[in-house]
Design a protein around this motif. Structure first.
Motif, PDB file in Angstrom:
ATOM      1  N   GLY A  94       0.571  -1.253  -0.028  1.00  0.00           N
ATOM      2  CA  GLY A  94       0.043   0.011   0.034  1.00  0.00           C
ATOM      3  C   GLY A  94       0.903   1.320   0.107  1.00  0.00           C
ATOM      4  N   GLU A  95       2.091   1.220  -0.094  1.00  0.00           N
ATOM      5  CA  GLU A  95       3.082   2.174  -0.089  1.00  0.00           C
ATOM      6  C   GLU A  95       2.821   3.039  -1.487  1.00  0.00           C
ATOM      7  OE1 GLU A  95       7.675   3.510   0.143  1.00  0.00           O
ATOM      8  OE2 GLU A  95       7.050   1.542   0.702  1.00  0.00           O
ATOM      9  N   LYS A  96       2.769   2.258  -2.257  1.00  0.00           N
ATOM     10  CA  LYS A  96       2.435   2.831  -4.012  1.00  0.00           C
ATOM     11  C   LYS A  96       1.426   2.192  -4.702  1.00  0.00           C
ATOM     12  CE  LYS A  96       7.608   3.660  -4.302  1.00  0.00           C
ATOM     13  NZ  LYS A  96       8.708   3.419  -5.120  1.00  0.00           N
ATOM     14  N   ILE A  97       0.748   1.299  -4.066  1.00  0.00           N
ATOM     15  CA  ILE A  97      -0.587   0.813  -4.760  1.00  0.00           C
ATOM     16  C   ILE A  97      -1.648   0.841  -3.898  1.00  0.00           C
ATOM     17  CG2 ILE A  97      -1.681  -1.469  -5.677  1.00  0.00           C
ATOM     18  CD1 ILE A  97       1.414  -2.484  -6.098  1.00  0.00           C
ATOM     19  N   ILE A  98      -2.709   1.772  -4.135  1.00  0.00           N
ATOM     20  CA  ILE A  98      -3.625   1.893  -3.008  1.00  0.00           C
ATOM     21  C   ILE A  98      -4.871   1.237  -3.230  1.00  0.00           C
ATOM     22  CG2 ILE A  98      -3.211   4.349  -2.882  1.00  0.00           C
ATOM     23  CD1 ILE A  98      -5.164   5.200  -5.034  1.00  0.00           C
ATOM     24  N   GLY A  99      -4.996   0.403  -4.333  1.00  0.00           N
ATOM     25  CA  GLY A  99      -6.094  -0.558  -4.730  1.00  0.00           C
ATOM     26  C   GLY A  99      -5.842  -1.641  -5.430  1.00  0.00           C
ATOM     27  N   ALA A 100      -6.413  -2.577  -5.643  1.00  0.00           N
ATOM     28  CA  ALA A 100      -6.264  -3.889  -6.581  1.00  0.00           C
ATOM     29  C   ALA A 100      -7.499  -4.376  -7.089  1.00  0.00           C
ATOM     30  CB  ALA A 100      -5.564  -5.027  -6.162  1.00  0.00           C
ATOM     31  N   ILE A 101      -7.812  -4.567  -8.439  1.00  0.00           N
ATOM     32  CA  ILE A 101      -9.004  -5.204  -8.932  1.00  0.00           C
ATOM     33  C   ILE A 101      -8.944  -6.584  -9.079  1.00  0.00           C
ATOM     34  CG2 ILE A 101     -10.706  -4.897 -10.973  1.00  0.00           C
ATOM     35  CD1 ILE A 101      -9.460  -2.062 -11.276  1.00  0.00           C
ATOM     36  N   LEU A 102      -9.823  -7.435  -8.712  1.00  0.00           N
ATOM     37  CA  LEU A 102      -9.739  -8.996  -8.716  1.00  0.00           C
ATOM     38  C   LEU A 102     -10.956  -9.251  -9.378  1.00  0.00           C
ATOM     39  CD1 LEU A 102      -9.054  -9.191  -4.707  1.00  0.00           C
ATOM     40  CD2 LEU A 102      -7.448  -9.199  -6.399  1.00  0.00           C
ATOM     41  N   PHE A 103     -10.648 -10.699  -9.946  1.00  0.00           N
ATOM     42  CA  PHE A 103     -11.694 -11.560 -10.495  1.00  0.00           C
ATOM     43  C   PHE A 103     -12.554 -12.249  -9.497  1.00  0.00           C
ATOM     44  CE2 PHE A 103     -12.004 -15.789 -13.062  1.00  0.00           C
ATOM     45  CZ  PHE A 103     -13.223 -15.329 -13.732  1.00  0.00           C
ATOM     46  N   GLU A 104     -13.628 -12.670  -9.947  1.00  0.00           N
ATOM     47  CA  GLU A 104     -14.556 -13.318  -8.914  1.00  0.00           C
ATOM     48  C   GLU A 104     -13.903 -14.603  -8.389  1.00  0.00           C
ATOM     49  OE1 GLU A 104     -18.778 -15.518  -8.614  1.00  0.00           O
ATOM     50  OE2 GLU A 104     -18.191 -14.569 -10.440  1.00  0.00           O
ATOM     51  N   LYS A 105     -13.168 -15.346  -9.059  1.00  0.00           N
ATOM     52  CA  LYS A 105     -12.389 -16.618  -8.851  1.00  0.00           C
ATOM     53  C   LYS A 105     -11.303 -16.441  -7.685  1.00  0.00           C
ATOM     54  CE  LYS A 105     -14.082 -19.726 -12.407  1.00  0.00           C
ATOM     55  NZ  LYS A 105     -15.169 -20.480 -11.271  1.00  0.00           N
ATOM     56  N   THR A 106     -10.824 -14.991  -7.945  1.00  0.00           N
ATOM     57  CA  THR A 106      -9.714 -14.749  -7.121  1.00  0.00           C
ATOM     58  C   THR A 106     -10.193 -14.415  -5.615  1.00  0.00           C
ATOM     59  OG1 THR A 106      -8.545 -13.828  -8.963  1.00  0.00           O
ATOM     60  CG2 THR A 106      -7.632 -13.192  -6.995  1.00  0.00           C
ATOM     61  N   ILE A 107     -11.380 -13.647  -5.647  1.00  0.00           N
ATOM     62  CA  ILE A 107     -11.628 -13.464  -4.006  1.00  0.00           C
ATOM     63  C   ILE A 107     -12.270 -14.638  -3.315  1.00  0.00           C
ATOM     64  CG2 ILE A 107     -12.298 -11.068  -4.877  1.00  0.00           C
ATOM     65  CD1 ILE A 107     -15.406 -12.117  -4.276  1.00  0.00           C
ATOM     66  N   GLU A 108     -12.398 -15.834  -4.014  1.00  0.00           N
ATOM     67  CA  GLU A 108     -12.931 -17.077  -3.707  1.00  0.00           C
ATOM     68  C   GLU A 108     -11.861 -17.817  -3.217  1.00  0.00           C
ATOM     69  OE1 GLU A 108     -15.200 -18.677  -6.695  1.00  0.00           O
ATOM     70  OE2 GLU A 108     -16.911 -17.707  -6.365  1.00  0.00           O
ATOM     71  N   TRP A 145      -5.933  -6.333   2.041  1.00  0.00           N
ATOM     72  CA  TRP A 145      -5.972  -5.174   3.171  1.00  0.00           C
ATOM     73  C   TRP A 145      -5.170  -5.262   4.558  1.00  0.00           C
ATOM     74  CZ3 TRP A 145      -6.576  -0.431   3.157  1.00  0.00           C
ATOM     75  CH2 TRP A 145      -7.280   0.340   4.249  1.00  0.00           C
ATOM     76  N   GLU A 146      -5.259  -6.580   4.943  1.00  0.00           N
ATOM     77  CA  GLU A 146      -4.771  -6.720   6.316  1.00  0.00           C
ATOM     78  C   GLU A 146      -3.294  -6.815   6.153  1.00  0.00           C
ATOM     79  OE1 GLU A 146      -6.868 -10.282   7.880  1.00  0.00           O
ATOM     80  OE2 GLU A 146      -8.775  -9.281   7.879  1.00  0.00           O
ATOM     81  N   GLU A 147      -2.864  -7.575   4.905  1.00  0.00           N
ATOM     82  CA  GLU A 147      -1.156  -7.758   5.114  1.00  0.00           C
ATOM     83  C   GLU A 147      -0.489  -6.740   4.296  1.00  0.00           C
ATOM     84  OE1 GLU A 147       0.250 -10.298   6.826  1.00  0.00           O
ATOM     85  OE2 GLU A 147      -1.735 -10.894   7.561  1.00  0.00           O
ATOM     86  N   LYS A 148      -1.115  -5.915   3.134  1.00  0.00           N
ATOM     87  CA  LYS A 148      -0.575  -5.166   2.297  1.00  0.00           C
ATOM     88  C   LYS A 148      -1.163  -3.679   2.350  1.00  0.00           C
ATOM     89  CE  LYS A 148       2.179  -8.210   0.034  1.00  0.00           C
ATOM     90  NZ  LYS A 148       3.754  -8.059  -0.466  1.00  0.00           N
ATOM     91  N   GLY A 149      -2.088  -3.520   2.859  1.00  0.00           N
ATOM     92  CA  GLY A 149      -2.835  -2.129   2.978  1.00  0.00           C
ATOM     93  C   GLY A 149      -3.359  -1.854   1.614  1.00  0.00           C
ATOM     94  N   ILE A 150      -3.831  -2.517   0.755  1.00  0.00           N
ATOM     95  CA  ILE A 150      -4.144  -2.518  -0.536  1.00  0.00           C
ATOM     96  C   ILE A 150      -5.968  -2.647  -0.393  1.00  0.00           C
ATOM     97  CG2 ILE A 150      -4.230  -2.993  -2.773  1.00  0.00           C
ATOM     98  CD1 ILE A 150      -1.338  -3.731  -2.485  1.00  0.00           C
ATOM     99  N   VAL A 151      -6.672  -1.573  -1.087  1.00  0.00           N
ATOM    100  CA  VAL A 151      -7.798  -1.763  -1.088  1.00  0.00           C
ATOM    101  C   VAL A 151      -8.549  -2.718  -2.215  1.00  0.00           C
ATOM    102  CG1 VAL A 151     -10.214  -0.560  -1.220  1.00  0.00           C
ATOM    103  CG2 VAL A 151      -8.337   0.502  -0.021  1.00  0.00           C
ATOM    104  N   PRO A 152      -9.441  -3.702  -1.795  1.00  0.00           N
ATOM    105  CA  PRO A 152      -9.665  -4.741  -3.059  1.00  0.00           C
ATOM    106  C   PRO A 152     -11.241  -4.225  -3.703  1.00  0.00           C
ATOM    107  CG  PRO A 152     -10.305  -5.435  -0.713  1.00  0.00           C
ATOM    108  CD  PRO A 152      -9.752  -3.942  -0.426  1.00  0.00           C
ATOM    109  N   PHE A 153     -11.031  -4.518  -4.977  1.00  0.00           N
ATOM    110  CA  PHE A 153     -11.984  -4.259  -6.049  1.00  0.00           C
ATOM    111  C   PHE A 153     -12.501  -5.455  -6.739  1.00  0.00           C
ATOM    112  CE2 PHE A 153     -10.604  -0.051  -5.264  1.00  0.00           C
ATOM    113  CZ  PHE A 153     -11.726   0.856  -5.551  1.00  0.00           C
ATOM    114  N   LEU A 154     -13.696  -5.778  -6.997  1.00  0.00           N
ATOM    115  CA  LEU A 154     -14.199  -6.904  -7.872  1.00  0.00           C
ATOM    116  C   LEU A 154     -14.697  -6.522  -9.104  1.00  0.00           C
ATOM    117  CD1 LEU A 154     -15.090  -9.931  -7.806  1.00  0.00           C
ATOM    118  CD2 LEU A 154     -17.254  -9.157  -6.513  1.00  0.00           C
ATOM    119  N   LYS A 155     -14.243  -7.203 -10.174  1.00  0.00           N
ATOM    120  CA  LYS A 155     -14.626  -7.096 -11.650  1.00  0.00           C
ATOM    121  C   LYS A 155     -15.983  -7.789 -11.398  1.00  0.00           C
ATOM    122  CE  LYS A 155     -13.971  -9.469 -15.822  1.00  0.00           C
ATOM    123  NZ  LYS A 155     -14.281  -8.693 -16.947  1.00  0.00           N
TER     124      LYS A 155
END
Length: 295
Positions: free
Chosen positions: A65-79, A92-102
């Motif tokens: 999260g120092e340089k990457i504020i968010g990441a967009i994921l695929f449905e099978k990835t969040i599973e 979010w918990e380990e990297k401080g990056i906000v998750p989004f879903l396609k």
């Protein structure tokens, strides 16, 4: 909504990583990573391999999260999980990056110079799943091929209609009406697109916030007024087929616009690289995209 994540997406410097290749684009993503189609025979094997690739990216030391504020994921990835945590929680918990879903299900055939999104019959179930998996927002893509006013109006209307449903679930939608970088009238497409974006933004309630993911414009600073709109949380840029060098160079000329690159982010990464080679190249990529995003 997670207020800390909202604050990060509103004002923190950085960019959004797009790691959301789905069924149709996964073989190409794997091929670019050095895994040809004869290395797997089923969809499950294919998605296992792409999850291994994404896990390697996400766990890399520079992917934070120092340089990457968010990441967009695929449905099978969040599973799926990374180190016993579901991917969104790990981000979010380990990297401080906000998750989004396609959430889109691909594109309709071209008509009126555009490709609308296919219907999303399971959208409600998908949004509920996103909430269960601690997703902050969503992303959906359609494509503009030529400067057809009727087609572009339809694309933007479709995007905003679905965005309103997403907002009703307390999620932040990323609206992505991509203008094809190879369009012969790209600049005209962008003029029509911006007009339609404003027409739809002005119909939102004051408290409804959306994000936009747009092709880097032909005219430098073209989306500055969109970025400044009260209903717009952030405007991010797709690489659209440009190389990482070209994407960064073009992005840096558009203050306030930040990256949400996919191919440009992972360009050059290969399954056969040593961990050090992989990490060093990814760090160089992340740093270059970050610098272009904070200009």
């Amino acid at each position: 909504m997670n207020e800390k994540q909202l604050q990060q997406m509103t004002s923190k410097k950085g960019f959004i990583a797009a790691l959301d290749q789905s069924g149709g684009s996964t073989p190409k993503a794997l091929r670019l990573y050095g895994i040809p189609e004869d290395k797997y025979s089923t969809d499950d094997e294919m998605f296992d391999l792409v999850h291994e690739m994404r896990t390697r990216i996400i766990k890399s030391p520079s992917f934070t999260g120092e340089k990457i504020i968010g990441a967009i994921l695929f449905e099978k990835t969040i599973e799926r999980k990374i180190d016993d945590k579901f991917t969104a929680d790990y981000l979010w918990e380990e990297k401080g990056i906000v998750p989004f879903l396609k959430v889109d299900k691909g594109l309709q055939p071209e008509a009126n110079g555009v490709q609308l999104m296919k219907d999303i019959p399971t959208l409600d179930e998908l949004l509920k799943k996103g909430i269960e998996k601690h997703i902050f927002g969503t992303k959906m893509r359609s494509v503009i091929k030529s400067a057809n006013e009727e087609g572009i109006k339809a694309i933007v209307a479709q995007q905003f209609d679905i965005a309103k449903k997403i907002l009703s679930y307390g999620l932040i939608p990323i609206i992505e009406p991509e203008v094809d970088i190879h369009s012969v009238d790209k600049e005209k497409c962008e003029e029509i697109l911006k007009k339609e974006i404003f027409a739809n933004l002005d119909k939102l309630d004051k408290d409804q916030k959306i994000m936009l993911k747009l092709t880097i414009p032909s005219v430098e600073g073209f989306y500055s007024d969109v970025i400044a709109h009260d209903n717009v949380l952030r405007v991010v840029a797709l690489s659209g087929g440009y190389t990482r060098v070209d994407s960064n160079e073009k992005l840096a000329k558009n203050p306030g616009l930040i990256a949400s690159f996919s191919r440009a982010l992972t360009e050059g990464l290969n399954v056969d690289q040593t961990q050090k080679e992989f990490d060093d190249l990814l760090e160089e990529s992340i740093d270059g995209i970050y610098q272009a995003s904070i200009k």
